[in-house]
Write a protein that holds these residues in place. Structure first.
Motif, mmCIF file in Angstrom:
data_model
loop_
_atom_site.group_PDB
_atom_site.id
_atom_site.type_symbol
_atom_site.label_atom_id
_atom_site.label_comp_id
_atom_site.label_asym_id
_atom_site.label_seq_id
_atom_site.Cartn_x
_atom_site.Cartn_y
_atom_site.Cartn_z
ATOM 1 N N MET A 94 -41.190 -72.613 10.769
ATOM 2 C CA MET A 94 -39.968 -73.390 10.632
ATOM 3 C C MET A 94 -38.866 -72.492 10.080
ATOM 4 S SD MET A 94 -38.468 -76.238 11.168
ATOM 5 C CE MET A 94 -39.768 -77.470 11.342
ATOM 6 N N LEU A 95 -37.756 -72.416 10.788
ATOM 7 C CA LEU A 95 -36.617 -71.590 10.383
ATOM 8 C C LEU A 95 -35.498 -72.524 9.919
ATOM 9 C CD1 LEU A 95 -35.220 -68.859 10.115
ATOM 10 C CD2 LEU A 95 -34.619 -68.997 12.550
ATOM 11 N N ALA A 96 -35.282 -72.552 8.591
ATOM 12 C CA ALA A 96 -34.276 -73.450 8.014
ATOM 13 C C ALA A 96 -32.872 -72.934 8.296
ATOM 14 C CB ALA A 96 -34.502 -73.590 6.514
ATOM 15 N N VAL A 97 -31.911 -73.837 8.205
ATOM 16 C CA VAL A 97 -30.505 -73.476 8.412
ATOM 17 C C VAL A 97 -30.104 -72.379 7.411
ATOM 18 C CG1 VAL A 97 -28.123 -74.314 8.288
ATOM 19 C CG2 VAL A 97 -29.909 -75.760 9.285
ATOM 20 N N GLY A 98 -29.503 -71.312 7.928
ATOM 21 C CA GLY A 98 -29.048 -70.205 7.089
ATOM 22 C C GLY A 98 -30.112 -69.178 6.788
ATOM 23 N N GLU A 99 -31.375 -69.442 7.134
ATOM 24 C CA GLU A 99 -32.467 -68.512 6.824
ATOM 25 C C GLU A 99 -32.656 -67.485 7.951
ATOM 26 O OE1 GLU A 99 -34.380 -68.423 4.033
ATOM 27 O OE2 GLU A 99 -33.092 -69.976 3.169
ATOM 28 N N THR A 100 -33.357 -66.390 7.589
ATOM 29 C CA THR A 100 -33.707 -65.332 8.543
ATOM 30 C C THR A 100 -35.188 -65.034 8.422
ATOM 31 O OG1 THR A 100 -31.513 -64.311 8.408
ATOM 32 C CG2 THR A 100 -33.296 -62.941 9.264
ATOM 33 N N ILE A 101 -35.890 -64.869 9.532
ATOM 34 C CA ILE A 101 -37.301 -64.478 9.507
ATOM 35 C C ILE A 101 -37.525 -63.332 10.480
ATOM 36 C CG2 ILE A 101 -38.150 -66.766 8.865
ATOM 37 C CD1 ILE A 101 -39.038 -67.138 11.760
ATOM 38 N N GLU A 102 -38.580 -62.569 10.210
ATOM 39 C CA GLU A 102 -39.031 -61.527 11.123
ATOM 40 C C GLU A 102 -40.496 -61.794 11.440
ATOM 41 O OE1 GLU A 102 -38.343 -57.606 9.706
ATOM 42 O OE2 GLU A 102 -36.170 -57.915 9.396
ATOM 43 N N GLY A 103 -40.896 -61.544 12.684
ATOM 44 C CA GLY A 103 -42.287 -61.762 13.039
ATOM 45 C C GLY A 103 -42.608 -61.262 14.431
ATOM 46 N N ASN A 104 -43.904 -61.357 14.783
ATOM 47 C CA ASN A 104 -44.400 -60.815 16.043
ATOM 48 C C ASN A 104 -44.692 -61.930 17.055
ATOM 49 O OD1 ASN A 104 -44.442 -58.146 15.019
ATOM 50 N ND2 ASN A 104 -46.423 -58.570 14.033
ATOM 51 N N VAL A 105 -44.476 -61.599 18.320
ATOM 52 C CA VAL A 105 -44.866 -62.448 19.450
ATOM 53 C C VAL A 105 -45.615 -61.548 20.417
ATOM 54 C CG1 VAL A 105 -44.076 -64.047 21.220
ATOM 55 C CG2 VAL A 105 -42.741 -63.778 19.127
ATOM 56 N N TYR A 106 -46.703 -62.072 21.039
ATOM 57 C CA TYR A 106 -47.590 -61.232 21.858
ATOM 58 C C TYR A 106 -47.569 -61.687 23.317
ATOM 59 C CZ TYR A 106 -49.305 -59.791 17.293
ATOM 60 O OH TYR A 106 -49.393 -59.307 16.002
ATOM 61 N N PHE A 107 -47.559 -60.689 24.205
ATOM 62 C CA PHE A 107 -47.556 -60.952 25.646
ATOM 63 C C PHE A 107 -48.553 -60.013 26.332
ATOM 64 C CE2 PHE A 107 -43.401 -62.131 24.091
ATOM 65 C CZ PHE A 107 -43.067 -63.276 24.790
ATOM 66 N N LYS A 108 -49.041 -60.448 27.491
ATOM 67 C CA LYS A 108 -49.820 -59.569 28.363
ATOM 68 C C LYS A 108 -48.957 -59.311 29.589
ATOM 69 C CE LYS A 108 -54.585 -58.837 29.810
ATOM 70 N NZ LYS A 108 -55.931 -59.451 29.982
ATOM 71 N N LEU A 109 -48.491 -58.028 29.743
ATOM 72 C CA LEU A 109 -47.472 -57.714 30.739
ATOM 73 C C LEU A 109 -47.972 -56.687 31.750
ATOM 74 C CD1 LEU A 109 -44.446 -57.351 28.291
ATOM 75 C CD2 LEU A 109 -45.107 -59.366 29.626
ATOM 76 N N PRO A 110 -47.398 -56.665 32.957
ATOM 77 C CA PRO A 110 -47.778 -55.672 33.965
ATOM 78 C C PRO A 110 -47.436 -54.260 33.493
ATOM 79 C CG PRO A 110 -46.569 -57.491 34.974
ATOM 80 C CD PRO A 110 -46.439 -57.654 33.489
ATOM 81 N N ARG A 111 -48.401 -53.341 33.550
ATOM 82 C CA ARG A 111 -48.183 -51.959 33.099
ATOM 83 C C ARG A 111 -47.020 -51.312 33.838
ATOM 84 N NH1 ARG A 111 -52.211 -49.451 30.105
ATOM 85 N NH2 ARG A 111 -54.182 -50.594 29.948
ATOM 86 N N GLU A 112 -46.980 -51.547 35.147
ATOM 87 C CA GLU A 112 -45.970 -50.887 35.970
ATOM 88 C C GLU A 112 -44.567 -51.246 35.501
ATOM 89 O OE1 GLU A 112 -44.641 -50.611 40.694
ATOM 90 O OE2 GLU A 112 -46.302 -51.903 40.060
ATOM 91 N N LEU A 113 -44.331 -52.508 35.144
ATOM 92 C CA LEU A 113 -42.996 -52.933 34.734
ATOM 93 C C LEU A 113 -42.667 -52.489 33.315
ATOM 94 C CD1 LEU A 113 -42.856 -56.541 36.238
ATOM 95 C CD2 LEU A 113 -41.883 -54.428 37.163
#
Length: 509
Positions: free
Chosen positions: A464-483
């Motif tokens: 939950m990101l409250a009004v005026g707040e800042t967060i940092e974090g990770n998101v994970y994907f499985k992506l094509p190597r070629e791209l």
């Protein structure tokens, strides 16, 4: 002598006056009947003949335009003729009598001016259609139905399907009180096109055969009609425990999943059907023997069954009208409704629909060192890293030749007026209190964030990101190597409410 002549002349005059008086009375009656007919049905060339009957008189009427039709007019009001002193059976003679004259096998329904027309098989439908068009056009042109307070529905069904709920093909003739017709296989009489009707009637038969019946005449079905049916049906897949896929491309998803016809197709294709009757079939195998029955629920085709031998617990598992667990017990397959081809076609249609939006997103995308904004959420890409393996010990995931696991680290700042949940597990399109995103390539193919559990990874899913707040974090994907190895080939396309922003991903080796 003169006296005799005067007496005779007087007698003749009296007789003549009597005959004239009778003719005048009959003429007045005939005129009244003609006025009634013309006020209800318009100006036709009615020929009216009074019938000699006891009690109230009746009149036989014929029309020059329809010489084969004779109907009766009688005194008295009934519901459909409440605005007049008389009533008649004109509509009945046009509809029921017309069907009989055309050699159609028909049954009068219990209510209103409704009729069931039956046929034997698919091969009869083109000639049947021509006779039905003749019947319908005569009924409409006769104007016999315009003032009726009753409905008029013609339902065309296969022979033996006498259940009221069996859908058939519907044609409705307009009356004072006209209801809707079936959306898939129904039409108003005024819109009936003879050529299109033949095609639609054949398609309706095929649809009914594969959904509501056991098809006995499918060897007659034309390839063109089968292709039309495939276009409108979902198809189905059975997935075995070993991951093998069996495609049932003629099975269509019913209102309650597998219906009677679909159940038969799956079990028949597996060689499990052992006996067939008019409204049931029996399947045996894998230690089970079950009899399945054709039924209808809320005017939808469903299936019921009786376990003759084997697992009695199947009855407790199923909900009414379904046969999923019974089919699973027979085949060892999980049944889902689609086919690989249809899924691919649907995905391609979606891709083409969103392609202009993604192309515009590439044009407007910020780079890694810039900040974009979507719905009050500022987005900055801090870091991007590739992994051949993520996790430790026994819990890990691995990349392969085509795809590589990718960690993207983001900084998000809420400058809006609502607290916002970022990357929720369930994404609601257009929601102003949710922020999410996915990777897209230039061809509008999408790669969704992966929620990898039990690996001890740091992520921001559901934060939950409250009004005026800042967060940092990770998101994970499985992506094509070629791209991933090419610059400017992928964007992180993010959205919050109606706001959208995109960030170009850097090239990584």
């Amino acid at each position: 002598m003169n006296l005799f002549r005067w007496v005779l002349r007087g007698a003749v005059m009296i007789c003549l006056l009597g005959v004239t008086g009778c003719s005048m009375v009959q003429g007045l009656e005939t005129k009244e009947i003609r006025d009634y007919l013309e006020s209800r049905y318009g100006s036709w060339d009615f020929e009216i003949q009074k019938e000699e009957t006891e009690g109230s008189p009746s009149y036989k009427v014929t029309l020059a335009e329809y010489p084969e039709v004779t109907f009766t007019v009688e005194e008295g009001k009934i519901e459909e003729s409440a605005d007049w002193r008389y009533h008649d059976d004109y509509a009945a003679q046009m509809l029921y009598g017309g069907a009989e004259r055309l050699g159609l096998s028909c049954e009068k329904a219990e209510d209103d001016y409704n009729v069931y027309i039956y046929y034997q098989d698919y091969g009869e439908l083109d000639s049947l259609a021509e006779n039905v068009v003749k019947l319908v056009s005569d009924c409409v042109e006769s104007r016999a139905f315009e003032t009726l307070r009753s409905s008029c529905l013609i339902v065309i069904k296969p022979e033996g399907q006498t259940q009221k709920e069996f859908p058939g093909y519907q044609i409705r003739i307009k009356t004072r009180y006209t209801y809707q017709v079936n959306k898939e296989f129904g039409i108003m009489a005024s819109e009936l096109d003879p050529v299109q009707f033949k095609e639609d009637l054949r398609l309706c038969h095929i649809f009914n055969s594969y959904n509501y019946m056991i098809p006995r005449d499918e060897a007659m079905f034309s390839e063109a009609d089968i292709e039309r049916y495939k276009d409108m049906c979902t198809g189905a897949m059975g997935e075995g425990e070993d991951g093998s896929i069996t495609v049932y491309d003629l099975v269509n998803k019913g209102a309650y999943g597998l219906n009677y016809g679909g159940t038969y197709q799956v079990l028949s294709s597996q060689g499990l059907v052992t006996e067939v009757t008019d409204d049931s079939f029996t399947a045996s195998g894998n230690g089970l023997t079950i009899r399945f029955f054709q039924e209808f629920k809320n005017r939808e085709a469903v299936v019921s069954y009786e376990v003759l031998s084997g697992d009695e617990e199947l009855v407790e598992k199923e909900s009414e009208g379904r046969a999923y667990y019974a089919v699973q017990a027979f085949t060892g397959q999980d049944i889902s409704f689609s086919t690989p081809e249809k899924m691919q076609a649907a995905m391609e249609a979606e891709r083409l629909e969103r392609l202009p939006e993604i192309q515009k997103a590439f044009e407007d995308a910020v780079t890694q060192d810039q900040t974009g904004e979507a719905g009050g959420i500022q987005v900055t890409l801090l870091e991007m890293e590739l992994y051949e393996r993520m996790g430790t010990g026994f819990f890990y995931v691995e990349s392969n030749e085509e795809n590589v696991w990718t960690r993207i680290r983001l900084r998000l700042k809420n400058t809006g007026s609502l607290d916002v949940r970022v990357f929720p597990v369930v994404v609601e399109s257009g929601s102003e209190d949710q922020f999410s995103g996915m990777i897209a390539d230039s061809e509008a193919n999408l790669y969704r964030p992966q929620d990898i559990i039990n690996l001890g990874l740091e992520d921001m899913y559901g934060e939950m990101l409250a009004v005026g707040e800042t967060i940092e974090g990770n998101v994970y994907f499985k992506l094509p190597r070629e791209l991933v190895s090419q610059g400017d080939s992928l964007i992180l396309h993010s959205f919050c409410g109606s706001g959208k922003t995109s960030v170009l991903l850097p090239a990584l080796d």
